[in-house]
Scaffold this motif. Structure first.
Motif, PDB file in Angstrom:
ATOM      1  N   TYR A   1      -2.939  -4.646  13.356  1.00  0.00           N
ATOM      2  CA  TYR A   1      -3.246  -3.941  12.121  1.00  0.00           C
ATOM      3  C   TYR A   1      -2.493  -2.632  12.062  1.00  0.00           C
ATOM      4  O   TYR A   1      -2.404  -1.913  13.044  1.00  0.00           O
ATOM      5  N   LEU A   2      -1.961  -2.318  10.907  1.00  0.00           N
ATOM      6  CA  LEU A   2      -1.432  -0.996  10.627  1.00  0.00           C
ATOM      7  C   LEU A   2      -2.249  -0.519   9.430  1.00  0.00           C
ATOM      8  O   LEU A   2      -2.016  -0.935   8.307  1.00  0.00           O
ATOM      9  N   GLU A   3      -3.273   0.270   9.729  1.00  0.00           N
ATOM     10  CA  GLU A   3      -4.199   0.704   8.692  1.00  0.00           C
ATOM     11  C   GLU A   3      -3.782   2.058   8.137  1.00  0.00           C
ATOM     12  O   GLU A   3      -3.405   2.952   8.880  1.00  0.00           O
TER      13      GLU A   3
ATOM     14  N   THR B   1      -5.421  -2.593   3.809  1.00  0.00           N
ATOM     15  CA  THR B   1      -4.765  -2.598   5.114  1.00  0.00           C
ATOM     16  C   THR B   1      -5.770  -2.564   6.262  1.00  0.00           C
ATOM     17  O   THR B   1      -5.380  -2.584   7.415  1.00  0.00           O
ATOM     18  N   SER B   2      -7.066  -2.528   5.969  1.00  0.00           N
ATOM     19  CA  SER B   2      -8.063  -2.389   7.030  1.00  0.00           C
ATOM     20  C   SER B   2      -8.159  -3.651   7.872  1.00  0.00           C
ATOM     21  O   SER B   2      -7.791  -4.741   7.446  1.00  0.00           O
ATOM     22  N   GLU B   3      -8.697  -3.477   9.055  1.00  0.00           N
ATOM     23  CA  GLU B   3      -8.833  -4.584  10.003  1.00  0.00           C
ATOM     24  C   GLU B   3      -9.669  -5.714   9.414  1.00  0.00           C
ATOM     25  O   GLU B   3      -9.407  -6.882   9.650  1.00  0.00           O
ATOM     26  N   GLU B   4     -10.693  -5.363   8.635  1.00  0.00           N
ATOM     27  CA  GLU B   4     -11.564  -6.380   8.062  1.00  0.00           C
ATOM     28  C   GLU B   4     -10.870  -7.171   6.954  1.00  0.00           C
ATOM     29  O   GLU B   4     -11.192  -8.308   6.692  1.00  0.00           O
ATOM     30  N   ALA B   5      -9.931  -6.537   6.262  1.00  0.00           N
ATOM     31  CA  ALA B   5      -9.315  -7.163   5.089  1.00  0.00           C
ATOM     32  C   ALA B   5      -8.177  -8.112   5.448  1.00  0.00           C
ATOM     33  O   ALA B   5      -8.070  -9.188   4.894  1.00  0.00           O
ATOM     34  N   SER B   6      -7.310  -7.706   6.348  1.00  0.00           N
ATOM     35  CA  SER B   6      -6.132  -8.535   6.610  1.00  0.00           C
ATOM     36  C   SER B   6      -5.466  -8.119   7.907  1.00  0.00           C
ATOM     37  O   SER B   6      -5.811  -7.116   8.527  1.00  0.00           O
ATOM     38  N   LYS B   7      -4.493  -8.895   8.284  1.00  0.00           N
ATOM     39  CA  LYS B   7      -3.755  -8.676   9.517  1.00  0.00           C
ATOM     40  C   LYS B   7      -2.292  -8.479   9.168  1.00  0.00           C
ATOM     41  O   LYS B   7      -1.822  -8.952   8.141  1.00  0.00           O
ATOM     42  N   VAL B   8      -1.582  -7.788  10.039  1.00  0.00           N
ATOM     43  CA  VAL B   8      -0.164  -7.561   9.796  1.00  0.00           C
ATOM     44  C   VAL B   8       0.649  -8.205  10.915  1.00  0.00           C
ATOM     45  O   VAL B   8       0.237  -8.206  12.073  1.00  0.00           O
ATOM     46  N   TRP B   9       1.779  -8.794  10.545  1.00  0.00           N
ATOM     47  CA  TRP B   9       2.725  -9.353  11.505  1.00  0.00           C
ATOM     48  C   TRP B   9       4.043  -8.639  11.304  1.00  0.00           C
ATOM     49  O   TRP B   9       4.499  -8.457  10.183  1.00  0.00           O
ATOM     50  N   LEU B  10       4.658  -8.257  12.391  1.00  0.00           N
ATOM     51  CA  LEU B  10       5.920  -7.528  12.312  1.00  0.00           C
ATOM     52  C   LEU B  10       6.910  -8.092  13.310  1.00  0.00           C
ATOM     53  O   LEU B  10       6.540  -8.445  14.422  1.00  0.00           O
ATOM     54  N   THR B  11       8.153  -8.157  12.917  1.00  0.00           N
ATOM     55  CA  THR B  11       9.250  -8.374  13.855  1.00  0.00           C
ATOM     56  C   THR B  11      10.149  -7.162  13.702  1.00  0.00           C
ATOM     57  O   THR B  11      10.650  -6.888  12.610  1.00  0.00           O
ATOM     58  N   MET B  12      10.308  -6.404  14.787  1.00  0.00           N
ATOM     59  CA  MET B  12      11.022  -5.136  14.732  1.00  0.00           C
ATOM     60  C   MET B  12      12.394  -5.274  15.380  1.00  0.00           C
ATOM     61  O   MET B  12      12.510  -5.405  16.596  1.00  0.00           O
TER      62      MET B  12
ATOM     63  N   GLU C   1       4.121  -6.848   6.226  1.00  0.00           N
ATOM     64  CA  GLU C   1       3.443  -7.743   5.305  1.00  0.00           C
ATOM     65  C   GLU C   1       2.001  -7.922   5.748  1.00  0.00           C
ATOM     66  O   GLU C   1       1.714  -7.978   6.937  1.00  0.00           O
ATOM     67  N   TYR C   2       1.110  -7.979   4.788  1.00  0.00           N
ATOM     68  CA  TYR C   2      -0.309  -8.148   5.044  1.00  0.00           C
ATOM     69  C   TYR C   2      -0.784  -9.462   4.483  1.00  0.00           C
ATOM     70  O   TYR C   2      -0.145 -10.050   3.628  1.00  0.00           O
ATOM     71  N   GLY C   3      -1.942  -9.910   4.930  1.00  0.00           N
ATOM     72  CA  GLY C   3      -2.566 -11.081   4.326  1.00  0.00           C
ATOM     73  C   GLY C   3      -3.235 -11.965   5.338  1.00  0.00           C
ATOM     74  O   GLY C   3      -3.067 -11.808   6.544  1.00  0.00           O
ATOM     75  N   LYS C   4      -4.022 -12.875   4.831  1.00  0.00           N
ATOM     76  CA  LYS C   4      -4.629 -13.906   5.662  1.00  0.00           C
ATOM     77  C   LYS C   4      -3.577 -14.990   5.868  1.00  0.00           C
ATOM     78  O   LYS C   4      -2.885 -15.376   4.936  1.00  0.00           O
TER      79      LYS C   4
END
Length: 195
Positions: free
Chosen positions: A82-84, A91-102, A115-118
């Motif tokens: 999560y990046l809240e 962006t909260s932990e309860e709402a969605s998760k974030v995936w990143l490739t850096m 990007e956020y989302g279920k």
């Protein structure tokens, strides 16, 4: 036994065989090194500012970066967690998760799309830059632009930025300038002329 065979047995394997063995051992070591993943838990809360559209002031907020970072030699870093952002409830932990490739960028930065989302639906939020140690964050939110005829929309870079750690607009500008991000993202560069 022939004299040539006796000489070969006395001197051991020839140099070509030794070189081939060393090359094979080195290649195997490189393949194994590329397969090793270094996982670490990340839990960082930093003061941040949101600077919108080149305004004279910025909004103070908080950035919370929490999850698992995976680093692998020769590969881009990946993050799942999560990046809240304090004022962005989605962006909260309860709402969605974030995936990143850096991916590694020039100038000592990593760059990725946030990007956020279920799973599997994702919503693009912006372009994220971090230093290699993941202690400084620069998040440029996208603006959604509707398509002209077909009803689709695209994402374009906006003129706002989240900067962490920063407690003031001056700190945020100093960090942005130190990495050359103000000019590259079309942000207003501070006037250095005396007044």
């Amino acid at each position: 036994m022939a004299p040539e065979q006796t000489n070969a047995k006395r001197h051991g394997p020839n140099r070509a065989t030794t070189v081939i063995c060393l090359v094979l051992i080195l290649a195997a070591a490189l393949v194994i090194a590329r397969m090793v993943k270094f996982r670490s838990q990340v839990d960082v809360t930093l003061p941040a500012v949101l600077w919108e559209d080149g305004e004279a002031t910025a909004v103070n907020t908080t950035l919370h970066f929490h999850g698992e970072m995976v680093k692998q030699w020769g590969q881009d870093d990946s993050f799942s967690g999560y990046l809240e952002l304090e004022e962005q409830p989605f962006t909260s932990e309860e709402a969605s998760k974030v995936w990143l490739t850096m991916a590694h960028e020039g100038g000592g930065l990593n760059r990725g799309l946030l990007e956020y989302g279920k799973f599997p639906a994702h919503t693009f939020f912006g372009e994220l830059y971090t230093d290699r140690e993941y202690t400084q964050f620069f998040l440029f939110p996208f603006e959604r632009v509707p398509g002209e005829d077909d009803g689709t929309s695209t994402y374009v870079a906006g003129s706002s930025v989240y900067v962490a750690p920063a407690a003031s607009l001056d700190e945020a500008k100093a960090l942005l300038e130190s990495y050359g991000l103000m000019e590259s993202h079309g942000l207003p560069i501070p006037d250095e002329s005396p007044q």
